[in-house]
Design a protein around this motif. Sequence first.
Motif, PDB file in Angstrom:
ATOM      1  N   HIS B 150       0.360  -1.634   0.051  1.00  0.00           N
ATOM      2  CA  HIS B 150      -0.074  -0.095  -0.107  1.00  0.00           C
ATOM      3  C   HIS B 150       0.838   1.507   0.332  1.00  0.00           C
ATOM      4  CE1 HIS B 150      -3.785  -1.485   1.495  1.00  0.00           C
ATOM      5  NE2 HIS B 150      -3.418  -2.102   0.403  1.00  0.00           N
ATOM      6  N   TRP B 151       0.035   2.174  -0.905  1.00  0.00           N
ATOM      7  CA  TRP B 151       1.447   3.656  -0.569  1.00  0.00           C
ATOM      8  C   TRP B 151       0.503   4.413   1.269  1.00  0.00           C
ATOM      9  CZ3 TRP B 151       4.271   6.270  -3.736  1.00  0.00           C
ATOM     10  CH2 TRP B 151       4.701   5.975  -4.804  1.00  0.00           C
ATOM     11  N   VAL B 152       1.372   4.833   1.501  1.00  0.00           N
ATOM     12  CA  VAL B 152       0.903   5.439   2.992  1.00  0.00           C
ATOM     13  C   VAL B 152       1.365   7.277   3.017  1.00  0.00           C
ATOM     14  CG1 VAL B 152       0.766   3.302   4.512  1.00  0.00           C
ATOM     15  CG2 VAL B 152       3.156   5.174   4.016  1.00  0.00           C
ATOM     16  N   PHE B 153      -0.050   8.029   3.787  1.00  0.00           N
ATOM     17  CA  PHE B 153       0.423   9.016   3.763  1.00  0.00           C
ATOM     18  C   PHE B 153       1.371   9.003   4.825  1.00  0.00           C
ATOM     19  CE2 PHE B 153      -0.475  13.360   4.977  1.00  0.00           C
ATOM     20  CZ  PHE B 153       0.486  14.199   3.947  1.00  0.00           C
ATOM     21  N   ARG B 154       2.584  10.660   5.274  1.00  0.00           N
ATOM     22  CA  ARG B 154       2.709  10.860   6.676  1.00  0.00           C
ATOM     23  C   ARG B 154       2.803  12.281   6.519  1.00  0.00           C
ATOM     24  NH1 ARG B 154       4.583   6.348   8.987  1.00  0.00           N
ATOM     25  NH2 ARG B 154       3.443   4.837   8.668  1.00  0.00           N
ATOM     26  N   MET B 164       9.582  10.792   3.687  1.00  0.00           N
ATOM     27  CA  MET B 164       8.746  11.095   2.481  1.00  0.00           C
ATOM     28  C   MET B 164       7.346  11.174   3.434  1.00  0.00           C
ATOM     29  SD  MET B 164      10.508   7.797   0.397  1.00  0.00           S
ATOM     30  CE  MET B 164      11.120   7.364   1.425  1.00  0.00           C
ATOM     31  N   GLN B 165       6.900  12.030   2.146  1.00  0.00           N
ATOM     32  CA  GLN B 165       5.297  11.644   3.222  1.00  0.00           C
ATOM     33  C   GLN B 165       4.372  10.996   1.962  1.00  0.00           C
ATOM     34  OE1 GLN B 165       3.398  16.379   3.847  1.00  0.00           O
ATOM     35  NE2 GLN B 165       4.807  16.473   1.828  1.00  0.00           N
ATOM     36  N   SER B 166       4.648  10.348   0.792  1.00  0.00           N
ATOM     37  CA  SER B 166       3.423   9.419   0.332  1.00  0.00           C
ATOM     38  C   SER B 166       4.905   8.346   0.045  1.00  0.00           C
ATOM     39  CB  SER B 166       2.998  10.029  -0.663  1.00  0.00           C
ATOM     40  OG  SER B 166       2.110   9.223  -1.534  1.00  0.00           O
ATOM     41  N   PHE B 167       4.787   7.083   0.249  1.00  0.00           N
ATOM     42  CA  PHE B 167       5.408   5.398   0.263  1.00  0.00           C
ATOM     43  C   PHE B 167       5.259   4.454   0.687  1.00  0.00           C
ATOM     44  CE2 PHE B 167       6.296   4.673   4.593  1.00  0.00           C
ATOM     45  CZ  PHE B 167       5.710   6.082   5.176  1.00  0.00           C
ATOM     46  N   GLY B 276       5.694  -4.139   8.725  1.00  0.00           N
ATOM     47  CA  GLY B 276       6.300  -3.571   7.782  1.00  0.00           C
ATOM     48  C   GLY B 276       7.330  -3.426   7.446  1.00  0.00           C
ATOM     49  N   LEU B 277       7.461  -3.092   5.330  1.00  0.00           N
ATOM     50  CA  LEU B 277       8.851  -3.526   4.709  1.00  0.00           C
ATOM     51  C   LEU B 277       8.815  -2.044   4.262  1.00  0.00           C
ATOM     52  CD1 LEU B 277       8.125  -6.779   4.780  1.00  0.00           C
ATOM     53  CD2 LEU B 277      10.622  -6.684   4.904  1.00  0.00           C
ATOM     54  N   GLY B 278       9.669  -1.248   4.410  1.00  0.00           N
ATOM     55  CA  GLY B 278       8.812   0.687   3.290  1.00  0.00           C
ATOM     56  C   GLY B 278       9.860   0.353   2.843  1.00  0.00           C
TER      57      GLY B 278
END
Lengths: 90, 307
Positions: B150-154, B164-167, B276-278
Amino acid sequence: MPTNAPTSPLTASERVRQVLKAHGRLATAIESLGDTDSLYQAGLTSHASINVMLGLEGEFNIEFPDSLLKRGTFESVAAITSALETLTPG
Amino acid sequence: MTTDHNTNFDPYEFYAALVAHKLIIPVGVPGAFGRSAIFEDILERFNALVSAHSADDDAQMMTFPPVISRQLLEKTGYLDSFPHLCGTVFSFNGDERQARELSRRVGEKEDWSNTQSMGELVLNPAACYPVYPTFTGILPVKGRTVTMLHWVFRNEPSNEPTRMQSFRVREFVRAGTEAQVSSWRDMWLERSLGIFAKLGLPAHSDIATDPFFGRAGKLMADSQRKNELKFEINVPVISKTAPTACCSFNCHQDHFSTPFGIKTHNGDVASTACVGLGLERIVMALLKTHGLDPTGWPATVRKHLWP
């Protein structure tokens, strides 16, 4: 004690219990807990402990430093009371 | 042998080098850069390697969009712990007159934020969130395992490349008894260290905490650390002394099971855990460790990614 310090007819421990009653959302009534009983076992959650901390800061006119923002600080009425003794009203 | 690319740890030089080698594409907003075909190839190859290692896990694949229900986010307590990281979708819902006002403000470079109103969606802040409502009810005896990419936002704008803000996160979630999920979490920590070792990454695991907000967050982090609920695998990417967290291994206790009514086969409140694997950070760790041109990486590394 500074002459302008607020005075209260209640002991520090009693005031801590009032704050816990108002903000602790405990599963066990605070009246049935001893001073050294675990508040976490009585149902104090991390989020409720923040509200307790803020309540204590208002009640005692103090601010908890980062070094006291630990689980152990809010473990029991006795732990909170002894942490408060290290803090000066500001 | 040491070479320049893995002894110099300036984050901004590394960002510039990623741009110069056409690996990432700046877009003018920090933490939202584009990724090139070479970058994506490494990312997909790593993801495939993870899939190969977990092929026998009986994990069900699910894919959700990068937005989730706002009610779901509210139910997880995310806004209590991470109000600073959340991104909420606001949209225009006005009439024609208000649309013209919006257009005028944009044209004249005025603030137009209050022409928008909050909708039903938020940007997904953690890959596993949309999965928990699917666990509601009684779990099978062996529990359940789900995997996602999944793409996530921070909301963490930064000019250093690993923040990153989106990864994307390759995620695995397990629901079951406390013993089932904690042994699974520990298995994944060992498994991931093994994958990183194959790829020649100087990785180490350590107890970690989530970036909880404010003073309340310090208390929560202390509790999380004492209960050893979170581990991370770190690799030096932009700093030798503060290595970058590339994966996390988390036990949630009943944090999700209670609000979503997830029960074990015998009716007890279940436990959940996630791994979770970034993916972008792992690609950057590979580029930092082995050099910015993957065709020049050691054959011992390449054979695992391009078998």
